[in-house]
Write a protein that holds these residues in place. Structure first.
Motif, PDB file in Angstrom:
ATOM      1  N   MET A 110      33.342  48.205  51.331  1.00  0.00           N
ATOM      2  CA  MET A 110      33.735  47.322  50.305  1.00  0.00           C
ATOM      3  C   MET A 110      34.758  47.982  49.395  1.00  0.00           C
ATOM      4  O   MET A 110      34.813  49.191  49.282  1.00  0.00           O
ATOM      5  CB  MET A 110      32.509  46.975  49.513  1.00  0.00           C
ATOM      6  CG  MET A 110      32.696  45.654  48.954  1.00  0.00           C
ATOM      7  SD  MET A 110      31.200  44.834  48.807  1.00  0.00           S
ATOM      8  CE  MET A 110      31.667  43.863  47.560  1.00  0.00           C
ATOM      9  N   LEU A 111      35.530  47.162  48.784  1.00  0.00           N
ATOM     10  CA  LEU A 111      36.581  47.693  47.954  1.00  0.00           C
ATOM     11  C   LEU A 111      36.033  47.959  46.554  1.00  0.00           C
ATOM     12  O   LEU A 111      35.375  47.132  45.951  1.00  0.00           O
ATOM     13  CB  LEU A 111      37.758  46.717  47.841  1.00  0.00           C
ATOM     14  CG  LEU A 111      38.525  46.432  49.122  1.00  0.00           C
ATOM     15  CD1 LEU A 111      39.565  45.370  48.857  1.00  0.00           C
ATOM     16  CD2 LEU A 111      39.172  47.666  49.662  1.00  0.00           C
ATOM     17  N   GLY A 112      36.425  49.089  46.055  1.00  0.00           N
ATOM     18  CA  GLY A 112      35.987  49.437  44.718  1.00  0.00           C
ATOM     19  C   GLY A 112      37.038  49.038  43.700  1.00  0.00           C
ATOM     20  O   GLY A 112      38.126  48.553  44.016  1.00  0.00           O
ATOM     21  N   LEU A 113      36.699  49.257  42.491  1.00  0.00           N
ATOM     22  CA  LEU A 113      37.584  48.927  41.399  1.00  0.00           C
ATOM     23  C   LEU A 113      38.873  49.728  41.489  1.00  0.00           C
ATOM     24  O   LEU A 113      39.961  49.205  41.278  1.00  0.00           O
ATOM     25  CB  LEU A 113      36.883  49.191  40.056  1.00  0.00           C
ATOM     26  CG  LEU A 113      37.690  48.854  38.820  1.00  0.00           C
ATOM     27  CD1 LEU A 113      38.057  47.403  38.757  1.00  0.00           C
ATOM     28  CD2 LEU A 113      36.962  49.301  37.586  1.00  0.00           C
ATOM     29  N   ASP A 164      40.260  50.959  44.188  1.00  0.00           N
ATOM     30  CA  ASP A 164      41.060  50.464  45.300  1.00  0.00           C
ATOM     31  C   ASP A 164      41.800  49.178  44.918  1.00  0.00           C
ATOM     32  O   ASP A 164      42.962  48.956  45.299  1.00  0.00           O
ATOM     33  CB  ASP A 164      40.172  50.190  46.518  1.00  0.00           C
ATOM     34  CG  ASP A 164      39.641  51.472  47.142  1.00  0.00           C
ATOM     35  OD1 ASP A 164      40.335  52.497  47.012  1.00  0.00           O
ATOM     36  OD2 ASP A 164      38.562  51.416  47.758  1.00  0.00           O
ATOM     37  N   THR A 165      41.171  48.303  44.159  1.00  0.00           N
ATOM     38  CA  THR A 165      41.782  47.064  43.708  1.00  0.00           C
ATOM     39  C   THR A 165      42.967  47.357  42.780  1.00  0.00           C
ATOM     40  O   THR A 165      44.034  46.722  42.876  1.00  0.00           O
ATOM     41  CB  THR A 165      40.760  46.192  42.965  1.00  0.00           C
ATOM     42  OG1 THR A 165      39.622  45.982  43.817  1.00  0.00           O
ATOM     43  CG2 THR A 165      41.351  44.845  42.605  1.00  0.00           C
ATOM     44  N   LEU A 166      42.776  48.323  41.871  1.00  0.00           N
ATOM     45  CA  LEU A 166      43.852  48.718  40.976  1.00  0.00           C
ATOM     46  C   LEU A 166      45.027  49.303  41.753  1.00  0.00           C
ATOM     47  O   LEU A 166      46.193  49.025  41.443  1.00  0.00           O
ATOM     48  CB  LEU A 166      43.359  49.715  39.936  1.00  0.00           C
ATOM     49  CG  LEU A 166      42.447  49.129  38.844  1.00  0.00           C
ATOM     50  CD1 LEU A 166      41.936  50.257  37.963  1.00  0.00           C
ATOM     51  CD2 LEU A 166      43.154  48.092  38.039  1.00  0.00           C
ATOM     52  N   LYS A 167      44.721  50.107  42.778  1.00  0.00           N
ATOM     53  CA  LYS A 167      45.783  50.694  43.595  1.00  0.00           C
ATOM     54  C   LYS A 167      46.572  49.598  44.323  1.00  0.00           C
ATOM     55  O   LYS A 167      47.793  49.650  44.399  1.00  0.00           O
ATOM     56  CB  LYS A 167      45.200  51.665  44.619  1.00  0.00           C
ATOM     57  CG  LYS A 167      44.758  52.982  44.054  1.00  0.00           C
ATOM     58  CD  LYS A 167      44.212  53.826  45.207  1.00  0.00           C
ATOM     59  CE  LYS A 167      43.516  55.054  44.708  1.00  0.00           C
ATOM     60  NZ  LYS A 167      42.919  55.825  45.798  1.00  0.00           N
ATOM     61  N   MET A 168      45.849  48.625  44.858  1.00  0.00           N
ATOM     62  CA  MET A 168      46.520  47.541  45.571  1.00  0.00           C
ATOM     63  C   MET A 168      47.367  46.707  44.602  1.00  0.00           C
ATOM     64  O   MET A 168      48.493  46.309  44.918  1.00  0.00           O
ATOM     65  CB  MET A 168      45.498  46.654  46.281  1.00  0.00           C
ATOM     66  CG  MET A 168      44.969  47.284  47.551  1.00  0.00           C
ATOM     67  SD  MET A 168      43.714  46.331  48.395  1.00  0.00           S
ATOM     68  CE  MET A 168      44.396  44.738  48.487  1.00  0.00           C
TER      69      MET A 168
END
Length: 120
Positions: A1-4, A6-10
């Motif tokens: 699952m994507l973490g916080l 990872d979401t910020l990086k994307m």
């Protein structure tokens, strides 16, 4: 699952990609916008040229009408002056004839003399 993280990086990657695309598009110009601008410019320049041509034709038409009216006015004035001169000459001829007849002298003006006087 994507973490916080990872979401910020994307999100940062997407934002950076959009910024890079925008800089690229601004540096070379938006092709579709350039095409639309050129198409609009061509239509505008054709419209402007047609309006200028129509205005020039109207100016020439008005100038020709004014010149024709001036010519007619001058011709009428010249004809009036010529008619007045002819009437003056006729009156002078009649007055000389009357003067001679009152003194019991004959007027030796023939029709040929009269025509010569009218022409000169």
């Amino acid at each position: 699952m994507l973490g916080l993280l990872d979401t910020l990086k994307m999100g940062a990657g997407i934002a950076a990609g959009l910024v890079i695309y925008h800089l690229y598009a601004v540096s070379i110009g938006y092709p579709s916008a350039a095409r639309q601008a050129r198409a609009g410019y061509v239509l505008l320049s054709e419209k402007t040229a047609a309006e200028a041509k129509a205005a020039e034709m109207e100016r020439q038409r008005n100038a020709a009408a004014a010149a024709g009216e001036e010519h007619r006015r001058r011709l009428a004035a010249a004809e009036d002056a010529q008619q007045a001169a002819r009437e003056t000459l006729e009156n002078e001829i009649r007055s000389y004839g009357l003067e001679f007849s009152q003194k019991n002298r004959a007027c030796a003006v023939t029709a040929a003399d009269r025509q010569w006087l009218l022409r000169h």
